[in-house]
Design an enzyme around this catalytic site. Structure first.
Site, PDB file in Angstrom:
ATOM      1  N   GLU A   3      46.519-119.554 -30.344  1.00  0.00           N
ATOM      2  CA  GLU A   3      47.188-118.253 -30.317  1.00  0.00           C
ATOM      3  C   GLU A   3      46.244-117.282 -29.621  1.00  0.00           C
ATOM      4  O   GLU A   3      45.049-117.272 -29.906  1.00  0.00           O
ATOM      5  CB  GLU A   3      47.485-117.709 -31.727  1.00  0.00           C
ATOM      6  CG  GLU A   3      48.483-118.497 -32.546  1.00  0.00           C
ATOM      7  CD  GLU A   3      48.650-117.907 -33.954  1.00  0.00           C
ATOM      8  OE1 GLU A   3      48.075-116.821 -34.231  1.00  0.00           O
ATOM      9  OE2 GLU A   3      49.334-118.545 -34.778  1.00  0.00           O
TER      10      GLU A   3
ATOM     11  N   GLU B 265      45.208-122.336 -40.074  1.00  0.00           N
ATOM     12  CA  GLU B 265      44.496-121.291 -40.806  1.00  0.00           C
ATOM     13  C   GLU B 265      44.408-121.585 -42.301  1.00  0.00           C
ATOM     14  O   GLU B 265      44.484-120.663 -43.131  1.00  0.00           O
ATOM     15  CB  GLU B 265      45.140-119.926 -40.560  1.00  0.00           C
ATOM     16  CG  GLU B 265      45.102-119.501 -39.100  1.00  0.00           C
ATOM     17  CD  GLU B 265      45.572-118.062 -38.882  1.00  0.00           C
ATOM     18  OE1 GLU B 265      46.029-117.427 -39.853  1.00  0.00           O
ATOM     19  OE2 GLU B 265      45.466-117.572 -37.743  1.00  0.00           O
TER      20      GLU B 265
END
Length: 500
Positions: free
Chosen positions: A269, A161
């Site tokens: 995720e 990220e």
């Protein structure tokens, strides 16, 4: 009298502390594959007990350095039915041999992030130029050194990220490709095998598409080929069990958008927790259905242990005991009902190749995205060639135990009395360059299965595919060829002479 092969085999089987390495997973086109070339579908969880705040570079342990803790969690992970975990932060200076050997013993691969939340140990998304330096790469290369010797290391995440808004998208992408290039060059110089390197994207509908197109695209220039992602993970929480289905969650759009990928994609995720307990309807309604598995190669549920964000499958007590949450039981049931092994095959593999990089096209997906292919030079060229200096090189060791000393409790707070792991390995065929067995690898056609209930019996997870020798001499030869020096030492200690 010379003891029989059967007597030796019995002695060998009782020596249960010997660890047998899983064979490395590689990449073929858009999928991970085992050594038979069969698709390897990621069925896993994200694993970072204590969360990011629990890591310290001066601590005497991390999440993969305490053998008893790893035995505790490996039992529950194996019972859950996973074949892969993702770990976000570890220390390159601690010894991880015992934990990685325990995970190997239960048939679990590891995808490892190379960064940490501490200062100077990650690329700063809004100021990548100042954080991309020799000190940062020393830690990254040291992580590679510490883990490259474990065959059950599936790959490295070069970033997580880093791009998560317009500001970071405008400056960071070239640095992500640069770090991937540096890691892959380091592996090529210092490791004995190719290890995949990729990126995990934030849950942003446009930036993750631009990032995927940018990181998977190729070029005729060799340095840009090296900087390309080997795989791409999506952190996605858009399907909330109890609320969504394939269409309302947007999974249909995701499947269409990412079709025809030239590299493996998977959910790094997933598992929205707006409604609790989670029932994980996305497992059999989305992630592991036939059409989706032609685009995505499985995924990792967030996350193993309960932290402040309430995503845990289990709760870890202050005394190290573990209590299962209802989320764990629900996920276990969902995994047990998966049917992908009946239809995933080599036909799912697409090797048509990657597209050439087109910055104009990528920036048209999201105008804030910097799709420049002018990458910064490696700031640690000498270290890249000579090595990080980390002498903590991971290697396989014999298991000291197969059962944790910690107490485990089921969802009804009843103690689980038999917590011994089941070691999965196949010694029936010698592992050589010309003849390698992958029957210990959970693949689409040869996968570990797990019983769903907890009781006083051992885990039922086993590896399939063992063969029967046509004679004791042939079996003995195969065993010797595959055996470690520890096995031969055992034979000597028992006074057994192996005669072919």
């Amino acid at each position: 009298m010379i003891p029989s092969f059967r007597a030796f085999l019995a002695a060998f089987c009782t020596f249960s502390s010997l660890a047998s390495a899983l064979l490395p997973i590689t990449i073929d086109g858009n999928m991970f594959v085992d050594t038979n070339g069969d698709p390897f579908v990621v069925v896993g969880v994200d694993y970072q007990p204590g969360g990011s705040s629990g890591y310290s570079d001066s601590a005497s342990s991390d999440v993969l350095s305490d053998e008893d803790v790893c035995l505790r969690d490996a039992y529950l992970l194996q019972k859950l039915g996973v074949n892969t975990i993702r770990t976000y932060t570890v220390s390159p200076w601690l010894n991880h041999d015992a934990c990685m050997s325990v995970l190997n013993a239960v048939g679990i691969y590891v995808i490892l992030d190379v960064n940490s939340p501490l200062g100077g140990e990650s690329i700063q998304r809004d100021d990548p130029a100042n954080s991309y330096n020799e000190g940062y790469l020393k830690r990254v290369f040291s992580i590679v050194d510490a883990f490259m010797g474990y065959p059950n290391l599936l790959g490295f995440f070069a970033g997580n990220e880093i791009v998560n808004d317009a500001t970071s998208a405008s400056v960071s992408p070239p640095y992500i490709r640069a770090v991937q290039r540096d890691i892959k060059n380091y592996i090529a110089l210092h490791a004995n095998r190719t290890i995949p390197v990729g990126y995990s994207a934030a849950d942003d509908s446009s930036l993750r598409v631009a990032g995927w197109e940018y990181l998977q695209c190729d070029s005729d220039e060799e340095s840009l080929q090296t900087s390309r992602s080997d795989f791409y993970g999506l952190n996605s929480y858009q399907w909330c069990s109890g609320r969504d289905d394939f269409q309302t969650s947007g999974y249909g759009v995701v499947e269409t958008t990412f079709a025809n990928s030239s590299i493996p994609l998977f959910f790094s995720e997933f598992g929205c927790n707006i409604i609790e307990p989670r029932t994980f309807t996305e497992i059999n309604g989305g992630v592991y259905i036939e059409s989706m598995l032609q685009v995505f190669d499985g995924g990792l549920v967030y996350e193993y242990s309960e932290e402040d964000n309430s995503y845990g499958l289990v709760k870890i007590g202050s005394d190290g005991s573990v209590t299962l949450k209802q989320d764990y039981a629900n996920l276990q049931a969902a995994y047990a009902n998966m049917t992908y092994k009946s239809f995933v095959s080599k036909s799912f593999i697409d090797t048509s190749g990657s597209s050439n990089c087109n910055a104009t096209y990528i920036e048209s997906i999201d105008s804030s995205f910097n799709a420049s292919l002018s990458l910064p030079a490696c700031p640690a060229e000498a270290m890249l060639k000579s090595g990080s200096g980390n002498n903590n090189i991971g290697k396989w060791i014999a298991l000291n135990s197969t059962q944790t000393t910690y107490k485990l409790y089921d969802v009804n707070d009843q103690e689980i009395t038999n917590t011994e792991i089941t070691v999965v390995s196949d010694q029936s065929q010698p592992e050589t360059e010309s003849s390698v067995t992958s029957s210990a690898v959970p693949s689409a056609t040869s996968a570990a299965t797990s019983t769903s209930g907890f009781g006083n019996t051992s885990l039922s997870t086993t590896a399939s595919g063992s063969t029967t020798a046509t004679s004791s001499s042939a079996a003995t030869a195969a065993l010797i060829s595959a055996a470690s020096p520890l096995v031969l030492a055992l034979a000597g200690l028992l006074g057994i002479t192996l005669v072919l």
